[in-house]
Enzyme design. Structure first.
Site, PDB file in Angstrom:
ATOM      1  N   GLY A   1       0.883  -1.131  -0.021  1.00 17.06           N
ATOM      2  CA  GLY A   1       0.154   0.075  -0.029  1.00 17.06           C
ATOM      3  C   GLY A   1       0.841   1.323   0.028  1.00 17.06           C
ATOM      4  N   GLY A   2       0.408   2.336   0.692  1.00 12.21           N
ATOM      5  CA  GLY A   2       0.871   3.529   0.469  1.00 12.21           C
ATOM      6  C   GLY A   2       2.249   3.612   1.413  1.00 12.21           C
ATOM      7  N   MET A   3       2.170   2.832   2.261  1.00  9.05           N
ATOM      8  CA  MET A   3       3.549   2.832   3.380  1.00  9.05           C
ATOM      9  C   MET A   3       4.384   1.680   2.890  1.00  9.05           C
ATOM     10  SD  MET A   3       3.868   4.816   5.564  1.00  9.05           S
ATOM     11  CE  MET A   3       5.144   3.899   6.667  1.00  9.05           C
TER      12      MET A   3
ATOM     13  N   ASP B   1      -6.256   5.186   8.703  1.00  7.59           N
ATOM     14  CA  ASP B   1      -6.587   4.308   7.876  1.00  7.59           C
ATOM     15  C   ASP B   1      -7.303   2.928   8.146  1.00  7.59           C
ATOM     16  OD1 ASP B   1      -6.899   4.054   5.105  1.00  7.59           O
ATOM     17  OD2 ASP B   1      -4.911   3.018   4.732  1.00  7.59           O
TER      18      ASP B   1
ATOM     19  N   LYS C   1       7.446  -5.697   7.227  1.00  6.15           N
ATOM     20  CA  LYS C   1       7.074  -4.784   6.697  1.00  6.15           C
ATOM     21  C   LYS C   1       8.104  -3.800   5.805  1.00  6.15           C
ATOM     22  CE  LYS C   1       3.848  -0.756   6.310  1.00  6.15           C
ATOM     23  NZ  LYS C   1       2.570  -0.395   6.741  1.00  6.15           N
TER      24      LYS C   1
END
Length: 266
Positions: free
Chosen positions: A15-17, A138, A35
């Site tokens: 995703g965005g991260m 989010d 991550k």
């Protein structure tokens, strides 16, 4: 191989991260979720090294704060791989193996009692993280993982670090999911815990109704709907109807507090 210890096995999502991988911890002989933190703009470090440094520091701060939260509904942080000033960190987390809430909802809507149990777990996670100063920003079905017994686990808190950096959001990127974003955050305001409660309310609406009431044909139209359109009354929410009516209001000060929401879900 990351940090001479974690062997990447497969990509689980992104995703965005950044990206999330299933990895094998060769020291403890167990699988973990790893991550790989990345900014929305991969070239950030080249044209704005100060913003990249700030992002890295904030990601580390958020991860360390989250690591202090010991709660069954919050993903557990095991370890941080910090490669130094020229690299973004890797965050080592527990591997939750029951799939995501998005996967569950793809199979059909939930009953109101089922959704209320789910909401209670997510709200407990938000209470625990708000207590250490972390807003999620989010909350959406893809960021809720499920244990094998169905209990929810809230994950992907790191987006807060990006939201705090104006130099990162000034590029025009939308950080967060527009269809679950509270109206005040769409307007660029700070938000606060009440903004996470709007997102939880929208998640519960989708869970019981089987569709998103403000999702439109494109991102701009969805943002406009979040700002301007009324949320239609739910038809399948049963005992959750009153909660949804109270929490999905545009004035964050008018939304119920965490204690009221807990009582209503119970």
């Amino acid at each position: 191989m990351i940090d001479d210890r974690f062997k990447l096995l497969e990509r689980l999502g992104g995703g965005g991260m950044g990206l999330v991988w299933r990895a094998r911890d060769l020291a403890l002989h167990r699988d973990v979720a790893l991550k790989e933190v990345r900014p929305p703009d991969p070239a950030l470090a080249e044209y704005d090294p100060e913003a990249a440094r700030l992002l890295r520091a904030r990601v580390l701060r958020e991860a360390r704060a989250l690591a202090r939260v010991d709660h069954p509904n919050v993903v557990t942080i095991h370890h941080i791989v910090d490669g130094g000033d020229d690299a973004y960190p890797w965050i080592v987390m527990e591997l939750v193996t029951g799939g995501s809430l998005q996967g569950r909802l793809d199979q059909g809507p939930m009953t109101p009692p089922e959704a209320a149990r789910l909401g209670s777990g997510i709200l407990a996670a938000l209470r625990a993280t708000h207590a250490v100063g972390i807003e999620h920003r989010d909350v959406k079905p893809a960021n809720v993982l499920l244990r094998k017994d169905g209990r929810p686990v809230l994950t992907d808190f790191g987006i807060a670090a990006i939201r705090e950096s104006t130099s990162l959001t000034a590029t025009g990127s939308i950080i967060g999911s527009p269809d679950y974003m509270a109206p005040e955050r769409v307007r660029g305001r700070a938000g606060g815990p009440a903004a996470d409660f709007w997102s939880l309310g929208m998640l519960l609406y989708v869970a019981v109704e089987g569709y998103h009431p403000l999702r439109r044909e494109n991102t701009l139209a969805t943002l406009a709907a979040v700002l301007n359109d009324e949320v239609p009354p739910p038809h399948r929410a049963g005992v959750l109807t009153e909660l949804l009516r109270l929490v999905l209001v545009r004035d964050p000060g008018a939304r119920p507090d965490v204690g009221t929401l807990e009582r209503m879900l119970t």
